[in-house]
Write an enzyme that holds these catalytic residues in place. Structure first.
Site, PDB file in Angstrom:
ATOM      1  CB  CYS A   6      -0.950  -0.014   1.198  1.00 45.04           C
ATOM      2  SG  CYS A   6      -0.108  -0.061   2.792  1.00 45.04           S
ATOM      3  CB  VAL A   7       0.374   4.762   0.947  1.00 46.71           C
ATOM      4  CG1 VAL A   7       1.180   6.048   0.940  1.00 46.71           C
ATOM      5  CG2 VAL A   7      -0.854   4.923   0.057  1.00 46.71           C
TER       6      VAL A   7
END
Length: 470
Positions: free
Chosen positions: A27-28
């Site tokens: 993810c980020v």
């Protein structure tokens, strides 16, 4: 990308080798693994790596915090080195779901539904804060608001208020889109279903109580069955259950109706059946349940606000660790729709700030340069509403900062709850969170923020110094 080859190999070795990786994505800020055996992970060795900011396991996934901007490069190198092949978040979620129980899957489902609509809700909260600044009395002028003194700003405030309220007025439309998509149906039909439940021809849910007292609730008479023509503005449960039924009917029909006539049959039949069920059964039943849930929380917090605020402040961060905090998104939205504000979300803000300050204290208490950098960056992140780096990278790893943070959040939560603090909406869960608080409570909430900021900073630092002296 090859610059991270050494780090990737070290990460893979620490989590039990390439053979222990079932699938992985990112993810980020984090690498997300589904491992065959989490018992093979050497977490101490993993977190000793310079590139790793922390790690934790939740909902069947083992997550390694790397950091924004770096994690995507590390992931590509991971794929190249291990040959596992790239996977989407959905692939990893599906694989992880096999390692979770029914309750964990239910919590995950709620998270999958509400997280995609959070940007709209958070934006609404921030805009409501701007509207508060313009319309609340006593902020800049004694007994008067900005638009009272400067009426030329009144229409500007009105437009901001309209934009901010849209997400809540049409909340079932947002939930319908996300829920039907999650349940495997057409998100467009989900939007239509949600908007159908707040159609302007229906009695507005916020006027239901008065209309009931006056005996003026409009009804339909369908084959001898009397159905109230009531909308479900601000309600969460009616659209959640209706969306599930809509998706199941749509999937059932798509498997059986020939492609040539699907456009003429699937959507009309699915919406028609779901609409009847929603207004005849789901709406009235879940409306009652939703109000019951609201009454339970409001009764507890009204009867013993000190205890309610203290306990929720104490348990919120542990709930984040388990992922169960997503469940309370629905409760917050239900409270906002029913009583016009939530007393739970402000405690979340204090919890996040407390986690940030506990991490920041470690920067002053340690001589480890890597920990100093991680503590500072993760504290800033927590102050802006993202607590994972602080919690999993620093506080839980050393335990006592996490304990100091939850005790401080509990004290701050008790203080603001006793003083009746309410938030207009869900906003940014950190220092900017004050803009989502109803303007009349800004002063009290600011004191709560000071408690959540200073107390864990002092407690964590002092405990760290005492422990070193011992």
């Amino acid at each position: 990308m090859a610059q991270y080859k050494k780090e990737v190999n070290a990460i893979v070795e620490a989590i039990g080798g390439a053979d222990n990786i079932q699938t992985a994505t990112h993810c980020v800020t984090r690498l997300r693994f589904v491992l065959r055996d989490e018992g093979k992970v050497d977490q101490e060795k993993l977190e000793s790596l310079d590139i790793v900011k922390g790690s934790f396991s939740t909902n069947g996934q083992f997550q390694v915090i790397i950091g924004q901007g770096t994690v995507d490069k590390v992931y590509k190198e991971l794929v190249a080195e291990t040959g596992i092949g790239e996977a989407t978040k959905e692939d990893v979620k599906d694989a992880a779901a096999k390692n979770t129980n029914v309750f964990q899957r239910a919590v995950k489902t709620l998270a999958d539904i509400f997280i995609p609509i959070l940007p709209a809700i958070v934006t609404a909260g921030l805009l409501m804060g701007i509207n508060n600044i313009l319309t609340a009395e006593g902020i800049f002028y004694d007994g008067a608001s900005v638009i009272d003194i400067h009426p030329q700003w009144a229409d500007f405030a009105g437009i901001i208020n309209l934009i901010a309220n849209t997400a809540f007025v049409f909340l079932p439309g947002l939930i319908g889109w996300s829920a039907v998509k999650r349940f495997g149906g057409s998100e467009l039909l989900g939007i239509v279903l949600g908007l159908m439940l707040v159609h302007p021809d229906l009695l507005n849910a916020w006027g239901y109580g008065q209309a009931q007292l006056e005996g003026e609730i409009p009804t339909w008479n369908l084959f001898g069955l009397t159905i109230e023509q009531v909308g479900y503005q601000g309600q969460v449960l009616p659209i959640l259950f209706s969306a599930w039924i809509l998706a199941k009917i749509e999937i059932f029909l798509r498997k059986r109706v020939p492609d040539s006539i699907q456009l003429l049959v699937v959507a009309p039949v699915a919406l028609l059946i779901t609409g009847f069920i929603a207004f005849a059964a789901i709406g009235p039943i879940t409306f009652t349940i939703g109000n019951g849930i609201t009454n339970v929380f409001t009764s507890i917090f009204a009867a013993v606000p000190l205890v309610g605020g203290f306990l929720y402040g104490l348990i919120y961060a542990p709930l984040v660790v388990t992922g169960m905090h997503h469940t309370f998104l629905a409760v917050d939205l239900q409270l906002i729709g029913t009583i016009g504000g939530t007393f739970l979300w402000p405690i979340l803000v204090l919890s996040n700030i407390a986690q940030g300050s506990a991490a920041l204290a470690m920067m002053f208490a340690t001589r480890d340069e890597k920990l100093k950098g991680l503590s500072l960056s993760s504290a800033v992140s927590a102050y802006l509403g993202i607590t994972e780096p602080a919690m999993f990278g620093v506080n839980i790893r050393y335990k006592f900062p996490f304990v100091c943070a939850i005790i401080s959040a509990a004290i701050g939560g008790a203080f603001i709850t006793v003083n009746g603090v309410l938030a207009n909406s869900i906003g940014v869960g950190g220092l900017p969170g004050i803009f989502s608080i109803q303007a009349g409570f800004w002063g009290v909430f600011f004191i709560g923020m000071v408690i959540a900021f200073i107390l864990p900073l002092v407690l964590t630092y002092l405990y760290a110094r005492i422990r070193k002296a011992a």
